[in-house]
Write an enzyme that holds these catalytic residues in place. Structure first.
Site, PDB file in Angstrom:
ATOM      1  N   HIS A 147     -39.153  -6.383   4.657  1.00 42.27           N
ATOM      2  CA  HIS A 147     -39.636  -5.110   4.133  1.00 42.27           C
ATOM      3  C   HIS A 147     -40.294  -4.186   5.159  1.00 42.27           C
ATOM      4  O   HIS A 147     -40.673  -3.077   4.811  1.00 42.27           O
ATOM      5  CB  HIS A 147     -40.581  -5.346   2.949  1.00 42.27           C
ATOM      6  CG  HIS A 147     -41.840  -6.072   3.282  1.00 42.27           C
ATOM      7  ND1 HIS A 147     -42.955  -6.019   2.465  1.00 42.27           N
ATOM      8  CD2 HIS A 147     -42.184  -6.874   4.327  1.00 42.27           C
ATOM      9  CE1 HIS A 147     -43.918  -6.758   2.992  1.00 42.27           C
ATOM     10  NE2 HIS A 147     -43.476  -7.278   4.120  1.00 42.27           N
ATOM     11  N   HIS A 148     -40.433  -4.637   6.404  1.00 44.07           N
ATOM     12  CA  HIS A 148     -40.942  -3.732   7.440  1.00 44.07           C
ATOM     13  C   HIS A 148     -39.805  -2.992   8.148  1.00 44.07           C
ATOM     14  O   HIS A 148     -40.059  -2.060   8.914  1.00 44.07           O
ATOM     15  CB  HIS A 148     -41.767  -4.496   8.472  1.00 44.07           C
ATOM     16  CG  HIS A 148     -42.966  -5.170   7.909  1.00 44.07           C
ATOM     17  ND1 HIS A 148     -43.907  -4.509   7.140  1.00 44.07           N
ATOM     18  CD2 HIS A 148     -43.395  -6.466   7.978  1.00 44.07           C
ATOM     19  CE1 HIS A 148     -44.843  -5.351   6.771  1.00 44.07           C
ATOM     20  NE2 HIS A 148     -44.558  -6.551   7.257  1.00 44.07           N
ATOM     21  N   ALA A 149     -38.575  -3.401   7.913  1.00 43.00           N
ATOM     22  CA  ALA A 149     -37.422  -2.754   8.541  1.00 43.00           C
ATOM     23  C   ALA A 149     -36.937  -1.589   7.691  1.00 43.00           C
ATOM     24  O   ALA A 149     -36.876  -1.683   6.463  1.00 43.00           O
ATOM     25  CB  ALA A 149     -36.292  -3.760   8.742  1.00 43.00           C
TER      26      ALA A 149
ATOM     27  N   ASN B 187     -43.578  -1.091   4.303  1.00 43.74           N
ATOM     28  CA  ASN B 187     -43.409   0.274   4.805  1.00 43.74           C
ATOM     29  C   ASN B 187     -41.964   0.651   5.091  1.00 43.74           C
ATOM     30  O   ASN B 187     -41.608   1.829   5.060  1.00 43.74           O
ATOM     31  CB  ASN B 187     -44.250   0.480   6.071  1.00 43.74           C
ATOM     32  CG  ASN B 187     -43.935  -0.524   7.165  1.00 43.74           C
ATOM     33  OD1 ASN B 187     -43.634  -1.699   6.905  1.00 43.74           O
ATOM     34  ND2 ASN B 187     -44.015  -0.093   8.410  1.00 43.74           N
TER      35      ASN B 187
END
Length: 278
Positions: A85-87, A128
Site C-alpha cells: 500500500h505504499h506503492a 499513501n
C-alpha cells in the site's frame, strides 16, 4: 499465482503511460535499494535483484489481481501476500514496489465488473500509495485505520483518505474493535444514499503489523484483537452482500504467519468463508 504484466494497459488510468516507466526504473539497483530501504541491495547485480526480489513480488501482485477477480466470483478471496500500500503507479517505498491494490481495482473497473469500490486498510501504516492513485476517483472510497506517528508521515496523501481513523500505542483492543465497527458500518451505510448506491467490492488490506511487539507498527493489539478485526470486516461484507478480497500486507514478527492462519481458520469456523473442507 500469476504475474501482473498487463494490468497497466487498462483504457482510462495512468498505468498506460507512467507505470511501464516506473517498472523499468526499479531494475536499477539504487532505486531498488531506496524502495526496500536496505543500502546493500544497491551493490547487487540487476539479475539477482530481479530473481530474488522483483520476480517474487510480482507474483504476489499478480495474486492480488487474481484474488480480486475470484472474490467477485465466489464472494470472497484471500491472497496470502500482497497489500503493497505504499506503492503508487509512479513510485514505490516502504518495501512496496508494485501497487497491487490499485492494479486489482483498476483491472475490475476496466472489465466493467464493478462500479464503486472501498479500500479498507487496517495495516498499522498509512496507505499513501493507493490514496494517491485514487485521489481523483469518486468511485473509490479509501477507509484507512493507521498510526499517524509512524512511517510514512505522508501528510499530502492524507487529504485523499475519505475516512481516516487514527490509532496508536495506547489504543486498546476494545476501543479498536469498537471504533472499527462503528466507523466502517457508517461508511458502508452512508454509501447507500448515493447514486449509484452502495459498494460492490471491498479491497481489505489486513496488515498484522499492529500486533503487540511489532518493531515498525508501534501498536499494542493482541492476537485475538487481530482475529476479531478480520471477523468484523468479513461479517460486515457478508451482511451487506459485498464481495471482499483480503491481502495480508505488513507484519514483521515470526508469529505473524501463524496469526494469519488462525484468523483464516476463525473466519471459516464462523461460516464467513468456505474453504471447501469439513
Amino acid at each position: 499465482m500469476i504475474e501482473s504484466k498487463h494490468i497497466w494497459m487498462c483504457s482510462d488510468c495512468p498505468y498506460c503511460t507512467d507505470f511501464p516507466r516506473y517498472l523499468k526504473s526499479v531494475r536499477n539497483p539504487l532505486k531498488a535499494a531506496q524502495i526496500v530501504e536496505i543500502p546493500l541491495v544497491g551493490c547487487l547485480p540487476p539479475c539477482v535483484i530481479e530473481s530474488k526480489l522483483l520476480h517474487p513480488l510480482r507474483l504476489q501482485a499478480g495474486g492480488s489481481v487474481l484474488a480480486a477477480n475470484l472474490a467477485l466470483k465466489h464472494g470472497w478471496a484471500i491472497n496470502v501476500g500482497g497489500g503493497f500500500h505504499h506503492a503508487s503507479y509512479s513510485d514505490g517505498g516502504g518495501f512496496c514496489f508494485y501497487a497491487d491494490i490499485t492494479m486489482a481495482i483498476c483491472d475490475l473497473f476496466d472489465k466493467k465488473a464493478i462500479t464503486n469500490a472501498i479500500v479498507v486498510d487496517v495495516d498499522a501504516h498509512q496507505g499513501n500509495g493507493h490514496a494517491r492513485d485514487f485521489a481523483n476517483n469518486e468511485n473509490v472510497f479509501v477507509f484507512d485505520v493507521f498510526n499517524p506517528y509512524v512511517y510514512p508521515h505522508d501528510r499530502e496523501a492524507r487529504q485523499f483518505i475519505n475516512k481516516a481513523v487514527h490509532v496508536n500505542s495506547h489504543t486498546t483492543d476494545t476501543s479498536y474493535i469498537s471504533e472499527l465497527r462503528k466507523q466502517l458500518t457508517q461508511c458502508l451505510e452512508n454509501r447507500q444514499n448515493l447514486t449509484p448506491p452502495g459498494f460492490d467490492f471491498i479491497l481489505y488490506n489486513a496488515g498484522t503489523d499492529c500486533l503487540f511487539g511489532d518493531p515498525l507498527g508501534a501498536m499494542n493489539l493482541s492476537p485475538q484483537c487481530i482475529i476479531s478485526r478480520d471477523e468484523v470486516v468479513f461479517k460486515l461484507a457478508r451482511d451487506k452482500g459485498i464481495p471482499i478480497c483480503m491481502l495480508t500486507s505488513g507484519g514483521y514478527q515470526k508469529n505473524n504467519a501463524h496469526l494469519i492462519a488462525k484468523s483464516i481458520e476463525n473466519l471459516h469456523s464462523k461460516n464467513l468463508i468456505n474453504l471447501g473442507i469439513n
